[in-house]
Write an enzyme that holds these catalytic residues in place. Structure first.
Site, short mmCIF file in Angstrom:
data_model
loop_
_atom_site.label_atom_id
_atom_site.label_comp_id
_atom_site.label_asym_id
_atom_site.label_seq_id
_atom_site.Cartn_x
_atom_site.Cartn_y
_atom_site.Cartn_z
N TYR A 177 0.86 -1.18 0.00
CA TYR A 177 0.00 0.00 0.00
C TYR A 177 0.90 1.23 0.00
CZ TYR A 177 -3.45 3.42 1.68
OH TYR A 177 -4.28 4.51 1.82
N ASP A 214 9.41 2.69 -0.62
CA ASP A 214 8.41 3.39 0.18
C ASP A 214 8.70 3.07 1.65
OD1 ASP A 214 6.28 4.34 1.57
OD2 ASP A 214 4.74 3.47 0.29
N LYS A 257 5.10 9.54 8.55
CA LYS A 257 4.94 9.03 9.92
C LYS A 257 5.99 9.57 10.90
CE LYS A 257 2.50 4.94 8.22
NZ LYS A 257 1.08 5.00 8.50
N1 HOZ Z 1 -0.47 3.02 6.41
C1 HOZ Z 1 -1.50 3.15 7.38
C2 HOZ Z 1 -2.30 1.87 7.50
N2 HOZ Z 1 -1.66 0.75 7.09
C3 HOZ Z 1 -2.31 4.32 7.04
C4 HOZ Z 1 -3.31 4.66 8.03
C5 HOZ Z 1 -4.55 5.08 7.34
O1 HOZ Z 1 -4.80 4.66 6.21
O2 HOZ Z 1 -5.28 5.82 8.00
#
Ligand code: HOZ
Length: 428
Positions: free
Chosen positions: A144, A239, A267
């Site tokens: 993702y 990433d 983050k």
């Molecule tokens: N990468 C985070 C979840 N795997 C993102 C948090 C979100 O999408 O709010």
């Protein structure tokens, strides 16, 4: 445990906010419950609106590596706030954080700040396309990279959790340039690159996959990607929004000693405030506007509050012994949970890279999305709800990562392991 107030707030929220949440992963939909509404947090603890206290392994989905409300971060943000929240003009804080990132992350010679991980990956891809003059990009199933159109293809995290890895609303024309390979399979990458000779601008990868649970790279995978990219003139983008400053100060590229051409961050470098960044080789980064023609912009990019929270956080991480301490804590809790499952005779596949870990509810090994998707998500939901009842706050999805902070104390982790042991006994 009483969740009445949270449930009432959720009913209210659903009237004005789609699904009652401002990001889908916050909903407890896939575990069949209402989300908790959080009032405050401190160290490794979060407190909900019903006065319940939890040991937190979400850590705001990764940023809170030094724990919530670290006094040095709070004081830095307050001091900056006294001078103004945002100017839409350069500040010295941006140079300080940029230099700290450049010093830490092997691949980064220049960096641009943005306001989220999504912006970072979206912009990095535009730059890779602009630099190479090629249109196609290659990503991996179950990875993702935020919610830009071209990246919501076979995506992990909430997209996988809610069963819509290819989102409606992304025109086929926008997604047609996204090629998808299998994580940890160099063969799948080679085959796609061969079929799309001289048209792949970049390969974007989570060097430690953290959005289909935690899936470490197998030996040779990252090195193999590096070789393919070098040989084919493809930009390799790591990433590291999740793994940056998390699995090592210099991120996964330091840990595995593989240097990409570009890196995306988020983050931790914002210390809990909204931030993202992308950086890489100078010759690539200089193609970005205004030094080059590839356009990218943002009103709140390099926001002073986010910069000061990031600087304060990185200053804590730089202290001798920080990562050693974090590693010991993480090993203790992750191995404790794995042992509790084994003792209860419950099948589990455990993974961990530094302070990122996951308990996969499957008998088989997990090295990619195909194997992650075989997990027993109904059993995970029971475990999640059991842990919550015992005062342990995990991400409400099998396909997310648990994060340990340096603020997790021995008693918090022992409580976590004991809670897991109870849960495994109940669901075994
Ligand atoms: N990468 C985070 C979840 N795997 C993102 C948090 C979100 O999408 O709010």
């Amino acid at each position: 445990m009483n969740h009445n107030h949270s449930s009432q707030l959720f009913q209210q929220a659903k009237i004005s906010i789609p699904g009652g949440v401002n990001s889908p992963v916050r909903a407890f939909k896939s575990v069949g419950a209402d989300p908790l509404f959080i009032k405050k947090a401190s160290g490794c603890h979060i407190y909900d609106e019903d006065e319940n206290t939890f040991v937190d392994y979400v850590g705001s989905w990764g940023p809170m590596i030094v724990g919530h409300c670290h006094p040095e971060v709070i004081s830095a943000v307050k001091k900056t706030m006294d001078n103004g929240a945002s100017f839409g003009a350069p500040t010295e804080l941006e140079i300080i954080l940029a230099n700290m990132v450049i010093e830490a992350v092997p691949s980064i010679e220049m960096v641009r700040m943005v306001s989220s991980g999504t912006e970072a990956t979206m912009s990095a891809i535009r730059l890779a396309r602009g630099y190479t003059g090629r249109d196609n990009i290659l990503k991996f199933s179950g990875c993702y990279h935020g919610h830009a159109d071209a990246l919501l293809v076979k995506a992990g995290s909430g997209a996988a959790t809610f069963g819509v890895p290819d989102s409606p609303g992304v025109p086929a024309d926008f997604a047609k340039h996204t090629l998808t390979a299998e994580y940890n399979s160099l063969e799948s990458v080679k085959s796609l690159v061969a079929k799309n000779k001289d048209s792949v601008a970049c390969i974007i990868v989570e060097p430690v996959a953290g959005n289909m649970g935690t899936v470490p790279p197998q030996d040779g995978f990252l090195e193999g990607l590096r070789d393919i990219c070098t040989n084919e003139g493809i930009i390799l983008i790591f990433d590291e929004v999740m793994s940056g400053f998390r699995v090592a100060y210099g991120g996964a590229q330091e840990l595995y000693n593989v240097t990409p051409d570009m890196t995306t961050l988020g983050k931790i470098i914002g210390g809990g405030l909204p931030v993202g960044a992308f950086g890489g080789k100078r010759e690539i980064m200089e193609k970005l506007s205004p030094s080059g023609g590839v356009y990218q912009a943002g009103t709140l990019s390099g926001n002073p509050l986010a910069m000061s929270a990031g600087i304060a956080t990185l200053n804590i991480l730089k202290r001798p012994g920080f990562y050693q301490q974090l590693e010991e804590k993480s090993r203790f809790v992750a191995e404790g949970i794995a042992k509790a499952a084994k003792d209860a005779g419950y099948p589990l596949y455990s993974t961990r890279v530094g302070s990122m870990f996951c308990a996969f509810f499957t008998k088989g090994e997990v090295h990619n999305w195909t194997t992650a998707a075989q997990c027993d998500t109904a059993a995970f939901a029971k475990y999640f709800l059991g842990m919550l009842d015992e005062g342990i706050y995990l991400a409400p999805s099998q396909f997310e990562t648990a994060f340990v902070s340096v603020a997790h104390g021995e008693s918090d982790m022992e409580k976590t392991i004991a809670a897991a042991a109870n849960c495994f006994k109940q669901i075994a």
